[in-house]
Design a protein around this motif. Structure first.
Motif, PDB file in Angstrom:
ATOM      1  N   LEU A  23       1.294  -1.312   0.082  1.00 54.50           N
ATOM      2  CA  LEU A  23       0.943   0.243   0.178  1.00 54.50           C
ATOM      3  C   LEU A  23       0.628   1.496  -0.478  1.00 54.50           C
ATOM      4  O   LEU A  23      -0.029   1.764  -0.633  1.00 54.50           O
ATOM      5  N   VAL A  24       1.554   0.987   0.842  1.00 55.51           N
ATOM      6  CA  VAL A  24       2.727   2.563   0.569  1.00 55.51           C
ATOM      7  C   VAL A  24       3.065   2.859  -0.753  1.00 55.51           C
ATOM      8  O   VAL A  24       3.205   4.091  -0.783  1.00 55.51           O
ATOM      9  N   VAL A  25       3.985   2.327  -1.230  1.00 55.02           N
ATOM     10  CA  VAL A  25       4.415   1.386  -1.961  1.00 55.02           C
ATOM     11  C   VAL A  25       3.351   2.416  -3.749  1.00 55.02           C
ATOM     12  O   VAL A  25       4.700   3.119  -4.404  1.00 55.02           O
ATOM     13  N   GLY A 242      -2.857  -2.346  -5.037  1.00 51.95           N
ATOM     14  CA  GLY A 242      -1.883  -2.942  -4.512  1.00 51.95           C
ATOM     15  C   GLY A 242      -2.816  -2.846  -3.379  1.00 51.95           C
ATOM     16  O   GLY A 242      -1.980  -3.971  -2.266  1.00 51.95           O
ATOM     17  N   VAL A 243      -4.121  -2.753  -2.826  1.00 57.54           N
ATOM     18  CA  VAL A 243      -5.093  -3.642  -1.693  1.00 57.54           C
ATOM     19  C   VAL A 243      -5.277  -5.337  -2.035  1.00 57.54           C
ATOM     20  O   VAL A 243      -4.571  -6.129  -1.399  1.00 57.54           O
ATOM     21  N   MET A 244      -4.963  -5.456  -3.566  1.00 56.27           N
ATOM     22  CA  MET A 244      -4.655  -7.460  -3.751  1.00 56.27           C
ATOM     23  C   MET A 244      -3.783  -7.884  -3.661  1.00 56.27           C
ATOM     24  O   MET A 244      -3.065  -8.626  -2.888  1.00 56.27           O
ATOM     25  N   LEU A 245      -1.973  -7.443  -3.665  1.00 60.03           N
ATOM     26  CA  LEU A 245      -0.848  -7.169  -3.066  1.00 60.03           C
ATOM     27  C   LEU A 245      -0.476  -7.359  -2.203  1.00 60.03           C
ATOM     28  O   LEU A 245      -0.208  -8.219  -1.035  1.00 60.03           O
ATOM     29  N   LEU A 249       0.392 -10.884   0.186  1.00 59.12           N
ATOM     30  CA  LEU A 249       2.124 -10.152   0.891  1.00 59.12           C
ATOM     31  C   LEU A 249       1.399 -10.745   2.405  1.00 59.12           C
ATOM     32  O   LEU A 249       2.567 -11.903   2.860  1.00 59.12           O
ATOM     33  N   ALA A 250       0.320 -10.152   2.853  1.00 64.81           N
ATOM     34  CA  ALA A 250       0.030 -11.196   4.165  1.00 64.81           C
ATOM     35  C   ALA A 250       0.075 -12.114   4.474  1.00 64.81           C
ATOM     36  O   ALA A 250       0.140 -12.310   5.611  1.00 64.81           O
TER      37      ALA A 250
END
Length: 529
Positions: A23-25, A242-245, A249-250
């Protein structure tokens, strides 16, 4: 299953970071894209404003150039007509005229006229300001006078209306949010359009462009809030990715933590259920062709997953502290395996120790309790430490205490970390093990051979015995023997073996090196054609 307290643990922090990082990226990339997009739009607007000024002024200059032949001629009706025709060609031109070498106007598009060119703008009821632009431009608040002259000689000029310039230029408003300013020289305005800059918030976003033809510059200014507008648009486009990525990762982090926790529980269960095994990797005296010892290696035979590689569970054991009871179990097993076995006086067993085991005297007490008075005495042990071993006061005290009982100290995997001469001098080891990554390139890379030779020479200078790991070819064996390396281990001799197989190897293969060398040196039979 993960514990409820996960989010309050270091593992929870890892999951949180894994979730936030994408999300930050993505947000950072969207913000950067928004800034670049706004800058691109402002660049385009400023370039357009400059191009408009160049075009309108250029039309006047072109018309004057086409009439340079009139310079110095008498103010005849034909001359007046040609000057007047210029006012029709360019909608900006209000009048055109000729001036002599003394700066006196003597003929205009409106008829014969005599006046000082420096006050020619007086016809607009204001004084003039001369600025060099190509040839020259005289301007004031309401008029623009373009002059063509040759080093103060006679020339031609035209008076243009600034109000018409502002009307004829292409409108640029940025949806009413921005402002465009085109100036001549330092501060003479040619055009202003759009929202007043004073009404914008502090630190507005602006871009300036300067003409390469005339002394004209354009500045486009917009409120900083426009960046946020573009940022929200970009975020709407890429935020879902971004949310999906982030979720992926989580999930991977949670899965890794779950596997790690499962592995930790499995290690504890393996200790209770005796699922560990010890395999012995023979160490060969390659100068005398004898098996003089072995490296004791831990193996985990899982009831469901089979034999688990040490590189998968040893790091977890070190980080969780389970390496201490696992090493204690290994030492007890090694002691029991060799109890009652007739061993040569120079026989030794190498045991790997983790860096954490050099922080206190636990390992000293364990070795004394396990091996004192046994067939395999402490003096027949070689304790191996990697380059990750910290050379501090606690570590030094542990080594000194171990030495009093007789075990040798070896530095394992030398060359793969950051050890240098200073580290080796502080370490004060008895053995130096050359990592297999260097040994296995012998015969294939001259540069690497130089590294191997340097390690051998360094060990000799420090009076340390050398053990070469990962020997797999006769070429490597010959190379090491020729350079006086005393000990080696590797698949050329044998792979790590269970105790019974190791004992059989030790008793029935007293000269494995000679066997391999003879096989290599035997003449080959010719195959009939």
């Amino acid at each position: 299953m993960l514990k409820p307290s996960l989010m309050r643990s270091p593992e929870g922090l890892i999951v949180l970071l894994a979730a936030l990082l994408p999300l930050v990226v993505i947000a950072g990339l969207c913000w950067r894209t928004a800034n670049l997009e706004l800058e691109r739009q402002l660049d385009a607007a400023a370039d357009t404003a400059v191009a408009d000024a160049d075009r309108l002024i250029g039309d006047i200059v072109t018309g004057l150039h086409e009439r340079e032949g009139l310079v110095g001629t008498d103010c005849t009706p034909a001359t007046i007509e040609q000057l007047d025709h210029l006012t029709y060609e360019s909608p900006l031109v209000r009048s055109a005229g000729l001036f002599d070498g003394k700066g006196q106007l003597y003929c205009t598009s409106r008829g014969a006229f005599r006046a000082d060119i420096s006050t020619a703008a007086g016809s607009t009821r204001r004084g003039g300001l001369v600025m060099r632009v190509g040839r020259a431009i005289v301007t004031n608040r309401t008029s623009l006078i373009v002059q063509l002259r040759r080093d103060d000689e006679a020339g031609i000029g035209a008076v243009a209306d600034l109000a018409l310039f502002d009307q004829l230029a292409t409108p640029l408003s940025f949806e009413g949010a921005g402002a465009v300013s085109v100036v001549l020289g330092e501060a003479t305005p040619l055009r202003t359009a759009g929202r007043p800059i004073e009404s914008m918030a502090k630190h507005p976003f602006c871009v300036s462009r300067r003409s390469h033809k005339f002394d004209v510059a354009a500045t486009v200014t917009v409120p900083r809030a426009m960046v946020w507008s573009l940022f929200r648009r970009e975020l709407a486009l890429f935020g879902a990715a971004g949310v999906m990525l982030s979720a992926m990762l989580a999930w991977l982090a949670l899965r890794g933590i779950a596997n790690r926790q499962s592995l930790t529980r499995g290690l504890r269960a393996a200790l209770r259920r005796r699922q560990f095994e010890v395999h012995y990797h023979p160490v060969i005296d390659i100068q005398n062709d004898r098996c003089v010892g072995a490296e004791a290696l831990i193996r985990w035979r899982h009831p469901d997953r089979g034999l688990i590689r040490p590189d998968l569970f040893i790091p977890v054991a070190e980080e969780t502290g389970l390496i201490i009871p696992i090493t204690r179990w290994l030492m007890n097993r090694v002691r029991d395996d060799f109890e009652g076995v007739d061993l040569p006086r120079d026989f030794h067993i190498a045991i790997n120790l983790a860096p954490v085991q050099f922080k206190d005297r636990t390992i000293v007490d364990d070795i004394r309790a396990i091996f004192s008075g046994r067939n395999l005495s402490p003096a027949m042990l070689v304790l191996e430490a990697t380059e990750r071993f910290p050379i501090d006061d606690a570590g030094r005290k542990v080594i000194d205490a171990l030495r009093t009982m007789g075990p040798g100290i070896a530095l394992d995997d030398f060359g793969t970390g950051h050890s240098g001469l200073a580290y080796l001098q502080k370490f004060h080891g008895d053995y130096l093990k050359i990592d297999k990554t260097f040994v296995q390139t012998i015969g294939t890379d001259a540069v690497t051979r130089t590294v191997v030779d340097s390690i051998i020479n360094l060990a000799r200078e420090l009076d340390m015995e050398i053990i070469a790991e990962g020997v797999e070819t006769v070429t490597q064996l010959k190379y090491l023997r020729q350079r006086g390396v005393p000990y080696a281990q590797g698949f050329l001799f044998a792979q790590p073996l269970p105790f019974a197989e190791f004992e059989n190897f030790r008793r029935t293969h007293p000269s494995p090196c000679a066997h391999h060398l003879k096989a290599e040196e035997a003449p080959r039979e010719e195959v009939p054609a």
